[in-house]
Design a protein around this motif. Structure first.
Motif, PDB file in Angstrom:
ATOM      1  N   ILE A 113     -20.291  -6.461 -32.890  1.00  0.00           N
ATOM      2  CA  ILE A 113     -20.439  -7.914 -32.940  1.00  0.00           C
ATOM      3  C   ILE A 113     -19.317  -8.450 -33.817  1.00  0.00           C
ATOM      4  O   ILE A 113     -19.189  -8.064 -34.975  1.00  0.00           O
ATOM      5  CB  ILE A 113     -21.800  -8.319 -33.528  1.00  0.00           C
ATOM      6  CG1 ILE A 113     -22.939  -7.726 -32.680  1.00  0.00           C
ATOM      7  CG2 ILE A 113     -21.935  -9.841 -33.602  1.00  0.00           C
ATOM      8  CD1 ILE A 113     -24.286  -7.877 -33.317  1.00  0.00           C
ATOM      9  N   HIS A 114     -18.522  -9.368 -33.240  1.00  0.00           N
ATOM     10  CA  HIS A 114     -17.382  -9.897 -33.978  1.00  0.00           C
ATOM     11  C   HIS A 114     -17.502 -11.387 -34.260  1.00  0.00           C
ATOM     12  O   HIS A 114     -16.684 -11.950 -34.979  1.00  0.00           O
ATOM     13  CB  HIS A 114     -16.093  -9.643 -33.198  1.00  0.00           C
ATOM     14  CG  HIS A 114     -15.907  -8.208 -32.821  1.00  0.00           C
ATOM     15  ND1 HIS A 114     -15.547  -7.240 -33.722  1.00  0.00           N
ATOM     16  CD2 HIS A 114     -16.068  -7.569 -31.636  1.00  0.00           C
ATOM     17  CE1 HIS A 114     -15.475  -6.076 -33.119  1.00  0.00           C
ATOM     18  NE2 HIS A 114     -15.787  -6.236 -31.851  1.00  0.00           N
ATOM     19  N   VAL A 163     -28.638 -12.666 -38.391  1.00  0.00           N
ATOM     20  CA  VAL A 163     -28.441 -12.694 -36.941  1.00  0.00           C
ATOM     21  C   VAL A 163     -27.739 -11.430 -36.469  1.00  0.00           C
ATOM     22  O   VAL A 163     -28.066 -10.883 -35.418  1.00  0.00           O
ATOM     23  CB  VAL A 163     -27.665 -13.959 -36.529  1.00  0.00           C
ATOM     24  CG1 VAL A 163     -27.384 -13.946 -35.036  1.00  0.00           C
ATOM     25  CG2 VAL A 163     -28.464 -15.204 -36.895  1.00  0.00           C
ATOM     26  N   ALA A 164     -26.765 -10.932 -37.248  1.00  0.00           N
ATOM     27  CA  ALA A 164     -26.096  -9.693 -36.865  1.00  0.00           C
ATOM     28  C   ALA A 164     -27.095  -8.543 -36.808  1.00  0.00           C
ATOM     29  O   ALA A 164     -27.073  -7.730 -35.878  1.00  0.00           O
ATOM     30  CB  ALA A 164     -24.972  -9.377 -37.854  1.00  0.00           C
ATOM     31  N   GLU A 165     -27.986  -8.474 -37.789  1.00  0.00           N
ATOM     32  CA  GLU A 165     -29.002  -7.426 -37.802  1.00  0.00           C
ATOM     33  C   GLU A 165     -29.896  -7.523 -36.572  1.00  0.00           C
ATOM     34  O   GLU A 165     -30.156  -6.520 -35.890  1.00  0.00           O
ATOM     35  CB  GLU A 165     -29.839  -7.547 -39.074  1.00  0.00           C
ATOM     36  CG  GLU A 165     -31.011  -6.593 -39.146  1.00  0.00           C
ATOM     37  CD  GLU A 165     -31.873  -6.847 -40.366  1.00  0.00           C
ATOM     38  OE1 GLU A 165     -33.079  -6.540 -40.295  1.00  0.00           O
ATOM     39  OE2 GLU A 165     -31.350  -7.342 -41.384  1.00  0.00           O
ATOM     40  N   HIS A 193     -35.122   2.711 -40.994  1.00  0.00           N
ATOM     41  CA  HIS A 193     -36.304   2.807 -40.141  1.00  0.00           C
ATOM     42  C   HIS A 193     -36.099   2.033 -38.838  1.00  0.00           C
ATOM     43  O   HIS A 193     -36.614   2.421 -37.791  1.00  0.00           O
ATOM     44  CB  HIS A 193     -37.528   2.271 -40.879  1.00  0.00           C
ATOM     45  CG  HIS A 193     -37.717   2.875 -42.230  1.00  0.00           C
ATOM     46  ND1 HIS A 193     -37.529   4.209 -42.470  1.00  0.00           N
ATOM     47  CD2 HIS A 193     -38.055   2.323 -43.428  1.00  0.00           C
ATOM     48  CE1 HIS A 193     -37.750   4.466 -43.747  1.00  0.00           C
ATOM     49  NE2 HIS A 193     -38.068   3.338 -44.343  1.00  0.00           N
ATOM     50  N   LEU A 194     -35.333   0.927 -38.895  1.00  0.00           N
ATOM     51  CA  LEU A 194     -35.108   0.122 -37.704  1.00  0.00           C
ATOM     52  C   LEU A 194     -34.181   0.815 -36.709  1.00  0.00           C
ATOM     53  O   LEU A 194     -34.370   0.733 -35.491  1.00  0.00           O
ATOM     54  CB  LEU A 194     -34.511  -1.236 -38.086  1.00  0.00           C
ATOM     55  CG  LEU A 194     -35.430  -2.216 -38.817  1.00  0.00           C
ATOM     56  CD1 LEU A 194     -34.633  -3.423 -39.282  1.00  0.00           C
ATOM     57  CD2 LEU A 194     -36.578  -2.659 -37.922  1.00  0.00           C
ATOM     58  N   ALA A 247     -21.321  -2.950 -36.207  1.00  0.00           N
ATOM     59  CA  ALA A 247     -21.247  -2.147 -34.992  1.00  0.00           C
ATOM     60  C   ALA A 247     -22.163  -0.938 -35.106  1.00  0.00           C
ATOM     61  O   ALA A 247     -22.686  -0.632 -36.178  1.00  0.00           O
ATOM     62  CB  ALA A 247     -19.802  -1.690 -34.746  1.00  0.00           C
ATOM     63  N   ALA A 248     -22.354  -0.262 -33.976  1.00  0.00           N
ATOM     64  CA  ALA A 248     -23.133   0.977 -33.934  1.00  0.00           C
ATOM     65  C   ALA A 248     -22.444   1.945 -32.985  1.00  0.00           C
ATOM     66  O   ALA A 248     -21.896   1.545 -31.950  1.00  0.00           O
ATOM     67  CB  ALA A 248     -24.560   0.708 -33.469  1.00  0.00           C
ATOM     68  N   GLY A 249     -22.470   3.225 -33.340  1.00  0.00           N
ATOM     69  CA  GLY A 249     -21.853   4.243 -32.511  1.00  0.00           C
ATOM     70  C   GLY A 249     -22.890   5.143 -31.865  1.00  0.00           C
ATOM     71  O   GLY A 249     -23.934   5.421 -32.459  1.00  0.00           O
TER      72      GLY A 249
END
Length: 359
Positions: free
Chosen positions: A135-136, A148-150, A188-189, A202-204
């Protein structure tokens, strides 16, 4: 709440509830009636230890959607009209695989001024490469961009898993903001260790998931949207991590009974050897696999105990001593100490303040 079907499910921290109402309050919406409609006492938002059931939080989000007319609840840099997310989902259903669906969804949101700038990096071209979803976009304020990013990362991770009918294990998550007060909730999320203060959010994950076929159709999407936001903020039990399977087994034991054949009238917390047998591994192997996922049987057991205790004290008349035994505490005093550590209150004080008869 009064019903026991939510026992053992994850509870929601007060930080998320505070964040959810902040945008509506800026828009001039009186949130007190919305909180009461969700069965959340407004005064409870001042308690840093407060936690809420998934049903309470889902009711609140639905009420805020109606009150603000904004799918971002007034927290984004621009309004997202009701139905935007649904249309993006419909546009993604016709894709042959997950990678194409994620790219189409990201392009869809870029059509709207002020919408989040989402991007997928496929990680192709070599062994060890990772797919990255990021998310940029910039939002109104630093704190609101954190929230919001979370939520965007959480919903897109859940949506991706729903599209292919499998929970996608994340290799890592990174957030472009400092660690918030509820930083311990992130693990946990997302089922992986979070990193804060990075250069992006970001997530990989393994790029092989991108070739997984989309298995949902319009009928299942309509069912998902009817349950929203429950189906996207919750944690579907696809069983792709050992920790998730262990937690599911622990919570299931409390709900249905831990004895052979389910003969016990009241559930109890299964022991490590019982859970290991259910997963067809040795206790030592189970401990090692949980350690590889940066957790432990004791940590998962405490999480399930905490959420089950809160659910019972808020919604049932189960005697506290019986609750302590059911949760596997050797004595009532040990349960009292643990519950005070979780919430800052004794079980009796918590029931008096927030139980069914306190509403």
């Amino acid at each position: 709440m009064g019903r026991t079907k939510g026992r053992g499910r994850r509870t929601v921290t007060v930080h998320h509830v505070r964040a959810a109402v902040r945008g509506a309050q800026r828009l001039g919406v009186d949130t007190a009636p919305l909180l009461q409609r969700a069965r959340i006492p407004p005064l409870l938002l001042g308690d840093d230890h407060a936690r809420f059931s998934p049903e309470q939080f889902a009711r609140l989000v639905r009420a805020l959607h109606r009150a603000t007319g904004d799918e971002f609840l007034g927290l984004g840099s621009a309004r997202s009209r009701p139905g935007t997310f649904a249309m993006m989902c419909y546009a993604s259903l016709g894709c042959p695989d997950l990678g194409t669906a994620l790219e189409r969804g990201a392009r869809f949101y870029r059509l709207f001024p002020g919408g989040p700038d989402l991007a997928l990096e496929r990680g192709e071209g070599g062994e060890g490469r990772e797919a990255v979803f990021g998310i940029h976009g910039r939002l109104r304020t630093r704190h609101e961009s954190q929230i919001v990013a979370e939520w965007l990362m959480l919903i897109w991770h859940r949506l991706a898993g729903w599209l292919i009918g499998r929970r996608i294990p994340l290799l890592w998550t990174q957030f472009a903001h400092p660690a918030p007060p509820h930083a311990d909730e992130y693990e946990h999320l997302f089922d992986c260790t979070p990193h804060f203060g990075g250069d992006r959010t970001a997530a990989g994950f393994d790029p092989r998931w991108l070739s997984a076929p989309v298995v949902q159709d319009e009928a299942s999407l309509q069912a998902l949207l009817r349950r929203a936001p429950d189906g996207l903020l919750g944690r579907p039990e696809y069983g792709t991590t050992v920790a998730q399977q262990v937690r599911h087994a622990l919570a299931g034991g409390l709900r249905t009974g831990g004895g052979p054949g389910g003969r016990r009238a009241t559930g109890r917390l299964p022991e490590l050897r019982e859970v290991a047998a259910r997963l067809a591994v040795s206790p030592a192997t189970l401990r090692r696999r949980l350690d590889e996922e940066d957790t432990s049987f004791q940590r998962l057991k405490d999480q399930v105990r905490r959420d089950a205790a809160i659910g019972s004290l808020r919604g049932t008349g189960e005697p506290i001593e019986e609750l302590a035994v059911r949760l596997g505490f050797s004595e009532g005093a040990a349960f009292h100490r643990a519950f005070r550590r979780w919430t800052g209150m004794t079980p009796g004080a918590y029931r008096l303040a927030y139980g069914r008869t306190a509403r």
